[in-house]
Design an enzyme around this catalytic site. Sequence first.
Site, PDB file in Angstrom:
ATOM      1  N   ARG A 110       0.859  -1.191   0.000  1.00  0.00           N
ATOM      2  CA  ARG A 110       0.000   0.000   0.000  1.00  0.00           C
ATOM      3  C   ARG A 110       0.891   1.236   0.000  1.00  0.00           C
ATOM      4  O   ARG A 110       2.107   1.128   0.146  1.00  0.00           O
ATOM      5  CB  ARG A 110      -0.954   0.005   1.194  1.00  0.00           C
ATOM      6  CG  ARG A 110      -0.260   0.010   2.543  1.00  0.00           C
ATOM      7  CD  ARG A 110      -1.280   0.014   3.698  1.00  0.00           C
ATOM      8  NE  ARG A 110      -0.602  -0.123   4.973  1.00  0.00           N
ATOM      9  CZ  ARG A 110      -1.205  -0.190   6.151  1.00  0.00           C
ATOM     10  NH1 ARG A 110      -2.520  -0.142   6.215  1.00  0.00           N
ATOM     11  NH2 ARG A 110      -0.539  -0.310   7.270  1.00  0.00           N
ATOM     12  N   ASN A 148      -4.948   7.601   4.670  1.00  0.00           N
ATOM     13  CA  ASN A 148      -4.680   6.848   5.890  1.00  0.00           C
ATOM     14  C   ASN A 148      -3.211   6.995   6.232  1.00  0.00           C
ATOM     15  O   ASN A 148      -2.337   6.664   5.420  1.00  0.00           O
ATOM     16  CB  ASN A 148      -4.980   5.351   5.698  1.00  0.00           C
ATOM     17  CG  ASN A 148      -4.945   4.581   7.003  1.00  0.00           C
ATOM     18  OD1 ASN A 148      -5.750   4.843   7.889  1.00  0.00           O
ATOM     19  ND2 ASN A 148      -3.998   3.671   7.139  1.00  0.00           N
ATOM     20  N   GLU A 149      -2.939   7.553   7.391  1.00  0.00           N
ATOM     21  CA  GLU A 149      -1.558   7.644   7.888  1.00  0.00           C
ATOM     22  C   GLU A 149      -0.573   8.156   6.838  1.00  0.00           C
ATOM     23  O   GLU A 149       0.377   7.455   6.456  1.00  0.00           O
ATOM     24  CB  GLU A 149      -1.106   6.298   8.441  1.00  0.00           C
ATOM     25  CG  GLU A 149      -1.909   5.850   9.648  1.00  0.00           C
ATOM     26  CD  GLU A 149      -1.282   4.685  10.393  1.00  0.00           C
ATOM     27  OE1 GLU A 149      -0.530   3.916   9.777  1.00  0.00           O
ATOM     28  OE2 GLU A 149      -1.566   4.556  11.601  1.00  0.00           O
ATOM     29  N   GLU A 305      -7.141   4.774  16.000  1.00  0.00           N
ATOM     30  CA  GLU A 305      -6.809   3.340  15.982  1.00  0.00           C
ATOM     31  C   GLU A 305      -5.960   2.983  17.194  1.00  0.00           C
ATOM     32  O   GLU A 305      -5.066   3.730  17.576  1.00  0.00           O
ATOM     33  CB  GLU A 305      -5.951   2.976  14.755  1.00  0.00           C
ATOM     34  CG  GLU A 305      -6.600   3.109  13.424  1.00  0.00           C
ATOM     35  CD  GLU A 305      -5.610   2.751  12.304  1.00  0.00           C
ATOM     36  OE1 GLU A 305      -4.636   2.024  12.556  1.00  0.00           O
ATOM     37  OE2 GLU A 305      -5.809   3.233  11.185  1.00  0.00           O
ATOM     38  N   TRP A 313       2.862  -6.743  13.350  1.00  0.00           N
ATOM     39  CA  TRP A 313       4.007  -6.220  12.621  1.00  0.00           C
ATOM     40  C   TRP A 313       5.291  -6.093  13.433  1.00  0.00           C
ATOM     41  O   TRP A 313       6.290  -5.625  12.914  1.00  0.00           O
ATOM     42  CB  TRP A 313       3.656  -4.875  11.969  1.00  0.00           C
ATOM     43  CG  TRP A 313       2.819  -3.952  12.804  1.00  0.00           C
ATOM     44  CD1 TRP A 313       1.460  -3.807  12.723  1.00  0.00           C
ATOM     45  CD2 TRP A 313       3.254  -3.072  13.846  1.00  0.00           C
ATOM     46  NE1 TRP A 313       1.019  -2.878  13.647  1.00  0.00           N
ATOM     47  CE2 TRP A 313       2.099  -2.413  14.340  1.00  0.00           C
ATOM     48  CE3 TRP A 313       4.497  -2.773  14.413  1.00  0.00           C
ATOM     49  CZ2 TRP A 313       2.159  -1.476  15.373  1.00  0.00           C
ATOM     50  CZ3 TRP A 313       4.549  -1.836  15.432  1.00  0.00           C
ATOM     51  CH2 TRP A 313       3.398  -1.201  15.897  1.00  0.00           C
ATOM     52  N   LYS A 354      -3.755 -10.607   8.666  1.00  0.00           N
ATOM     53  CA  LYS A 354      -4.683 -11.624   9.182  1.00  0.00           C
ATOM     54  C   LYS A 354      -4.340 -12.047  10.607  1.00  0.00           C
ATOM     55  O   LYS A 354      -5.178 -12.613  11.305  1.00  0.00           O
ATOM     56  CB  LYS A 354      -4.754 -12.830   8.241  1.00  0.00           C
ATOM     57  CG  LYS A 354      -3.443 -13.505   7.967  1.00  0.00           C
ATOM     58  CD  LYS A 354      -3.610 -14.597   6.918  1.00  0.00           C
ATOM     59  CE  LYS A 354      -2.274 -15.188   6.496  1.00  0.00           C
ATOM     60  NZ  LYS A 354      -1.380 -14.205   5.856  1.00  0.00           N
ATOM     61  N   PHE A 355      -3.097 -11.772  11.057  1.00  0.00           N
ATOM     62  CA  PHE A 355      -2.754 -12.114  12.443  1.00  0.00           C
ATOM     63  C   PHE A 355      -2.891 -10.929  13.392  1.00  0.00           C
ATOM     64  O   PHE A 355      -2.496 -11.005  14.548  1.00  0.00           O
ATOM     65  CB  PHE A 355      -1.334 -12.697  12.515  1.00  0.00           C
ATOM     66  CG  PHE A 355      -1.225 -14.036  11.841  1.00  0.00           C
ATOM     67  CD1 PHE A 355      -1.935 -15.129  12.330  1.00  0.00           C
ATOM     68  CD2 PHE A 355      -0.443 -14.199  10.707  1.00  0.00           C
ATOM     69  CE1 PHE A 355      -1.861 -16.362  11.697  1.00  0.00           C
ATOM     70  CE2 PHE A 355      -0.361 -15.425  10.076  1.00  0.00           C
ATOM     71  CZ  PHE A 355      -1.077 -16.513  10.565  1.00  0.00           C
ATOM     72  N   HIS A 356      -3.410  -9.811  12.885  1.00  0.00           N
ATOM     73  CA  HIS A 356      -3.657  -8.652  13.756  1.00  0.00           C
ATOM     74  C   HIS A 356      -4.948  -8.903  14.525  1.00  0.00           C
ATOM     75  O   HIS A 356      -5.927  -9.394  13.965  1.00  0.00           O
ATOM     76  CB  HIS A 356      -3.806  -7.402  12.876  1.00  0.00           C
ATOM     77  CG  HIS A 356      -3.616  -6.113  13.608  1.00  0.00           C
ATOM     78  ND1 HIS A 356      -4.515  -5.649  14.530  1.00  0.00           N
ATOM     79  CD2 HIS A 356      -2.625  -5.184  13.541  1.00  0.00           C
ATOM     80  CE1 HIS A 356      -4.082  -4.485  15.002  1.00  0.00           C
ATOM     81  NE2 HIS A 356      -2.941  -4.177  14.418  1.00  0.00           N
TER      82      HIS A 356
HETATM   83  C1  GLA Z   1      -1.938   1.267  10.956  1.00  0.00           C
HETATM   84  C2  GLA Z   1      -2.887   1.389   9.782  1.00  0.00           C
HETATM   85  C3  GLA Z   1      -3.916   0.322   9.735  1.00  0.00           C
HETATM   86  C4  GLA Z   1      -3.336  -1.021  10.110  1.00  0.00           C
HETATM   87  C5  GLA Z   1      -2.723  -0.912  11.477  1.00  0.00           C
HETATM   88  C6  GLA Z   1      -2.167  -2.222  11.992  1.00  0.00           C
HETATM   89  O1  GLA Z   1      -2.235   2.047  12.019  1.00  0.00           O
HETATM   90  O2  GLA Z   1      -3.526   2.642   9.727  1.00  0.00           O
HETATM   91  O3  GLA Z   1      -4.428   0.277   8.422  1.00  0.00           O
HETATM   92  O4  GLA Z   1      -2.369  -1.363   9.186  1.00  0.00           O
HETATM   93  O5  GLA Z   1      -1.659   0.000  11.430  1.00  0.00           O
HETATM   94  O6  GLA Z   1      -1.596  -2.101  13.260  1.00  0.00           O
END
Ligand code: GLA
Length: 690
Positions: A110, A148-149, A305, A313, A354-356
């Site tokens: 991404r 996003n971020e 979040e 990660w 998928k492991f989050h």
């Molecule tokens: C970031 C992203 C999310 C996701 C989380 C996982 O904060 O904004 O899309 O990837 O990390 O921890």
Amino acid sequence: MALDFRSVRYGGDYNPEHWPVEKLDEDVELMRQAGVNLVSVGIFGWATAEPTPGAFDFSFYRTVLDRLHAGGIGVCLATMTASPPPWLSHRHPEMLPQRIDGVTLSPGARQQYCPSCPVFRDAVGSLVEALAAELGDHPAVQLWHLHNEYGCHLKGCWCDVSAAAFRTWLQRRYGSIQELNRAWTTTFWSQGYSDFAEILPPRVAPTFPNNAQQLDFARFSSDELQDLMRVEVDILRRVTPNVPLTTNFAAVTPSLDLWKWAPDLDVVSFDNYPDPADPSSFRIAAMDYDIVRSLRPDRPWLLMEQAPSAVNWRTRNAPKPAGKMRTSSWQAVAHGSDSVMFFQWRASPGGAEKFHSAMVGHTGPDSRVFREITALGSELAAHQEPTGLRTRCDTALLLDWDSWWAGELDSHPTGDLKLRDQMLDWHTALGASAVPTDAVHPGGDLSRFRLLIAPSLYLITQRSADNLADWVAAGGTLVLSYFSGVADERDRIHPGGAPGPLRDLVGATVQEWWPLQPGEQVRVSLDGLPDNNNGADGARTSTAADPAAAAGGYAAEVFSEDLVLRGAEVIGRYVDGGLAGGPAVLRNRVGNGTVYYLSCRLDPAGTRAVLDAARTDAGVRPLLSWLPDGVEAVRRGDGADALLFVINHTSEPVAVALPEPMSDLLTDASGPTDTVRLNGYGVAMLPMPN
Ligand code: GLA
């Protein structure tokens, strides 16, 4: 209906694209069960909404929004631009970003885009325009979630398109090539430019690239990403003027200059992932929350979040033990957030995350995490007392991104000096002393503060230096640490050496930097420090309490400086090492104020001892006179509405004495008490007596 600040927002990222549409009804039902009232939808929805070029189809998202709205759940609608679909880079490979070493980053993850690329900006513009027209007036939409971020994976781009944009940015900043040559000191190593066309981003070169060029490239990269965001802002302000905007900041790092970004937004939001395996990670969260709150002190911020339990990660991803997710959530609220949101609602069946953990994990709602999520949802709904409250502190950390970028460039006296570590040293000391803290830019309005802490203010403009000098003269107490006042905004050394325009404040000059080797420590005595142990506020200070003082000093590491005194009083000296006997810590009275200067990185006890002395000089009162390790005291709100949060980040029970009897709103314990007793991971929320 636009976002109001009358209730805590509870929810998370909702990515229904991962599931058959039949799952929607179950999701909405579970969200209601959990007390969810806001979800972020469509963050990675570009390929779903525009599967082929220009073929916009938002019908899936309309269905999602309809169902959520019918269930009474609001939507923070994402602009979907953080992950461009493969067709875009397939057609326009020039939109892919290039790293500093010339490697082009591929699609398949991404954030694969060059922020300056016109093709990418056009594609972003068309998508956001179409989305806003189609769904911007949907009654579920309360807030726009831009991208996003920004800056998370992609901090900048070094490609030829970026190079051209960098040249335009430089032309605007300097006006002429002569001025740029002066600013970049290009007489050094024969780097003089005859035309802007010759300038490139600071790519990998045979040895150290020009420092001023690197600093300007950091400024440019932050500005360029912000311009990219403004493509979205401009469209949304025009098409949906009544829907507020946010973007979720990923972290407080030397990437984006958040002081510049925050005014573009209606509300600041932030993502935070403290490591559950690190018992001190709550300190990092506390510091980041205080900084984020200070970006827009006029209103609450949103925790967009956090993880319900483990992330995916880190090298090792510890889950949050029972109760910890609740503690961290209240911590964010205590520090000014009007939301508790998670990544993500339902765990992804495939893909890199998928492991989050998720609010609803792979095993479904019959799980510990979902039960805790549901319990927290109803607890937050029952306790709206903190919502909308703003907090103003009389202590602040000074933070300037220009200084951060420039201070960590290469070819410096040491590569070990990391501003974030130092900020954390001081914020931890403040937290351990129960002193509420804001952040402020050194050039900002300082009038409200009594105590300012400036870890390594490497780059300082004359304007900021004058601002600080006026504030100190008027009675402020400044704590400044090593490697400060070194360079100006062009990264040129201030005449006469450090601390440059801060020299009169410090009352000394640095004649030589003495960085320490990895693991090397020297001892510093703080014999000249006043014993404030019985200070007026009764707070316990470190000098008398700490055995280190008796044992011949505090440990210092990373950095030391050979100081020449010009009027300051020596309150600490190097006990051993190459500077043994020399001044290490100074105090200087200036006008009605006081400046403390530390020429080395003191251990936590030494840092706390200096802080306690400065705090007493400044007349800053702590919230509580003593806190056990791992326990935080936080004030939310000012005056009559103020709430005191006592948060136990450890798994063990604790007892904390209060200055006067107070009642805990969360436990509904019977009547006021002068001691808060908390179980492991317990939280108390106590209205503060006036
Ligand atoms: C970031 C992203 C999310 C996701 C989380 C996982 O904060 O904004 O899309 O990837 O990390 O921890």
